[in-house]
Design a protein around this motif. Structure first.
Motif, PDB file in Angstrom:
ATOM      1  N   LEU A 107     -11.950 -62.263   5.654  1.00 59.64           N
ATOM      2  CA  LEU A 107     -11.088 -63.041   6.482  1.00 59.64           C
ATOM      3  C   LEU A 107      -9.557 -63.308   6.325  1.00 59.64           C
ATOM      4  CD1 LEU A 107     -11.084 -64.836   8.941  1.00 59.64           C
ATOM      5  CD2 LEU A 107     -11.928 -66.578   7.536  1.00 59.64           C
ATOM      6  N   TYR A 108      -8.696 -63.043   7.194  1.00 59.85           N
ATOM      7  CA  TYR A 108      -7.340 -63.226   6.687  1.00 59.85           C
ATOM      8  C   TYR A 108      -6.724 -64.113   7.991  1.00 59.85           C
ATOM      9  CZ  TYR A 108      -2.540 -62.293   5.463  1.00 59.85           C
ATOM     10  OH  TYR A 108      -1.116 -62.548   4.805  1.00 59.85           O
ATOM     11  N   PHE A 109      -5.707 -64.934   7.692  1.00 57.03           N
ATOM     12  CA  PHE A 109      -5.093 -65.679   8.730  1.00 57.03           C
ATOM     13  C   PHE A 109      -3.560 -65.455   8.722  1.00 57.03           C
ATOM     14  CE2 PHE A 109      -8.573 -68.181   7.630  1.00 57.03           C
ATOM     15  CZ  PHE A 109      -9.125 -68.779   8.579  1.00 57.03           C
ATOM     16  N   LEU A 153       1.227 -55.951   5.062  1.00 58.01           N
ATOM     17  CA  LEU A 153       0.666 -55.552   3.571  1.00 58.01           C
ATOM     18  C   LEU A 153      -0.750 -55.921   3.441  1.00 58.01           C
ATOM     19  CD1 LEU A 153       3.922 -55.968   1.399  1.00 58.01           C
ATOM     20  CD2 LEU A 153       2.961 -53.764   2.269  1.00 58.01           C
ATOM     21  N   ASP A 154      -0.912 -57.314   3.429  1.00 56.61           N
ATOM     22  CA  ASP A 154      -2.271 -57.811   3.396  1.00 56.61           C
ATOM     23  C   ASP A 154      -3.058 -57.316   4.269  1.00 56.61           C
ATOM     24  OD1 ASP A 154      -0.986 -59.160   1.538  1.00 56.61           O
ATOM     25  OD2 ASP A 154      -1.068 -61.428   2.604  1.00 56.61           O
ATOM     26  N   SER A 155      -2.862 -57.064   5.519  1.00 57.03           N
ATOM     27  CA  SER A 155      -3.851 -56.489   6.367  1.00 57.03           C
ATOM     28  C   SER A 155      -4.201 -54.945   5.980  1.00 57.03           C
ATOM     29  CB  SER A 155      -3.222 -56.680   7.954  1.00 57.03           C
ATOM     30  OG  SER A 155      -3.177 -57.792   8.277  1.00 57.03           O
ATOM     31  N   ASN A 204      -4.087 -66.233   1.460  1.00 57.71           N
ATOM     32  CA  ASN A 204      -5.622 -65.931   0.658  1.00 57.71           C
ATOM     33  C   ASN A 204      -6.243 -65.093   1.783  1.00 57.71           C
ATOM     34  OD1 ASN A 204      -4.915 -67.223  -1.774  1.00 57.71           O
ATOM     35  ND2 ASN A 204      -4.921 -69.245  -0.275  1.00 57.71           N
ATOM     36  N   THR A 205      -7.206 -64.190   1.211  1.00 57.18           N
ATOM     37  CA  THR A 205      -8.120 -63.568   1.786  1.00 57.18           C
ATOM     38  C   THR A 205      -9.794 -64.089   1.636  1.00 57.18           C
ATOM     39  OG1 THR A 205      -6.994 -61.381   2.459  1.00 57.18           O
ATOM     40  CG2 THR A 205      -9.366 -61.480   2.593  1.00 57.18           C
ATOM     41  N   TYR A 206     -10.579 -64.329   2.662  1.00 54.54           N
ATOM     42  CA  TYR A 206     -11.775 -64.702   2.105  1.00 54.54           C
ATOM     43  C   TYR A 206     -12.843 -63.901   2.232  1.00 54.54           C
ATOM     44  CZ  TYR A 206      -8.829 -69.041   2.327  1.00 54.54           C
ATOM     45  OH  TYR A 206      -7.724 -70.198   1.970  1.00 54.54           O
ATOM     46  N   LEU A 207     -13.790 -63.897   1.504  1.00 58.33           N
ATOM     47  CA  LEU A 207     -15.153 -63.064   1.668  1.00 58.33           C
ATOM     48  C   LEU A 207     -16.100 -63.750   2.434  1.00 58.33           C
ATOM     49  CD1 LEU A 207     -16.770 -60.608   1.567  1.00 58.33           C
ATOM     50  CD2 LEU A 207     -17.477 -61.382  -1.034  1.00 58.33           C
ATOM     51  N   VAL A 208     -16.415 -63.738   3.536  1.00 59.65           N
ATOM     52  CA  VAL A 208     -17.324 -64.441   4.406  1.00 59.65           C
ATOM     53  C   VAL A 208     -18.550 -63.562   4.669  1.00 59.65           C
ATOM     54  CG1 VAL A 208     -17.714 -65.813   6.406  1.00 59.65           C
ATOM     55  CG2 VAL A 208     -15.530 -65.722   5.595  1.00 59.65           C
ATOM     56  N   ARG A 211      -3.174 -62.309  -2.702  1.00 59.51           N
ATOM     57  CA  ARG A 211      -2.509 -61.111  -1.930  1.00 59.51           C
ATOM     58  C   ARG A 211      -2.152 -60.293  -2.969  1.00 59.51           C
ATOM     59  NH1 ARG A 211       2.319 -59.776  -1.710  1.00 59.51           N
ATOM     60  NH2 ARG A 211       1.584 -59.142   0.450  1.00 59.51           N
ATOM     61  N   ASP A 212      -2.055 -60.427  -4.290  1.00 64.56           N
ATOM     62  CA  ASP A 212      -1.591 -59.456  -5.206  1.00 64.56           C
ATOM     63  C   ASP A 212      -2.902 -58.610  -5.937  1.00 64.56           C
ATOM     64  OD1 ASP A 212      -2.833 -61.368  -6.888  1.00 64.56           O
ATOM     65  OD2 ASP A 212      -1.179 -61.577  -8.372  1.00 64.56           O
TER      66      ASP A 212
END
Length: 209
Positions: free
Chosen positions: A75-77, A88-90, A174-178, A190-191
């Motif tokens: 999950l990313y906002f 880049l994050d996507s 931040n990316t979350y694992l749901v 993000r790194d």
């Protein structure tokens, strides 16, 4: 992996958010059912992240958190007008999910906009399709987006006072694992490269099976 040529445009606002995005997150060791997989700890625990919601999917359908989180999800906002960091994050999240699918694990990526005025379902569909046909885009009203961001403790601020059309948005990265059932168990800065994200998510998936 699909090669993606992304134009990188520097943004002072984005760089500021990268710093802000790690303020409340500290590295540690968790103690829950996924202890062997957990590499992060936050104030209040990972259980303090998340909320139920009803949002609009990129196909125009109204969906709930239960509809979305039927499988492990990254999950990313972000927002589609983002000039540098969000693409880049996507791409990283899509690549990590694809690595896991190649290993037989059904994992998806989810992109929630912080810019609902510009990110209609149609715009989100075009954006997510650039990265993966398995990526879900979500939008909603301003109040709905504010509520879901609050649920994941995600800061964002529209910089649209002077330019209501071509504005940037400060936001955390931040990316979350749901996990299925709307259980947030981990986050990734993000790194973190796609391979590391995939390895970590794979541990959680195997532990849950």
């Amino acid at each position: 992996m699909v090669d993606r040529k992304i134009l990188l445009i520097g943004s002072a606002a984005t760089l500021a958010v990268l710093v802000a995005g790690t303020v409340f997150l500290t590295q540690g060791r968790g103690g829950d059912d996924f202890a062997q997989c957990t590499n992060s700890a936050v104030s209040g625990g990972m259980d303090s992240f998340g909320t139920d919601f009803t949002l609009t999917r990129d196909d125009g359908e109204r969906v709930t958190a239960a509809d979305v989180f039927t499988k492990p999800s990254l999950l990313y906002f972000g927002y589609t007008f983002c000039p540098d960091i969000c693409p880049l994050d996507s791409a990283r999240n899509a690549d990590a999910a694809e690595l896991l699918r190649q290993q037989g694990m059904d994992v998806q990526s989810v992109f929630v906009t912080v810019d609902p005025a510009r990110d209609t379902p149609e715009v989100l569909a075009d954006y997510t399709d650039m990265f993966s046909d398995q990526m879900i885009g979500l939008t909603g009203s301003e109040d709905e987006i504010a509520a879901v961001n609050k649920g994941w403790r995600n800061y964002f601020k529209l910089q649209n006072e002077e330019d209501p059309e071509y504005y940037l948005v400060d936001h955390m990265t931040n990316t979350y694992l749901v996990m299925p059932g709307n259980q947030t168990v981990e986050f990734f800065n993000r790194d973190a490269p796609a391979e590391d994200v995939a390895e970590s998510v794979g541990c959680f998936v195997k532990a849950a099976s």
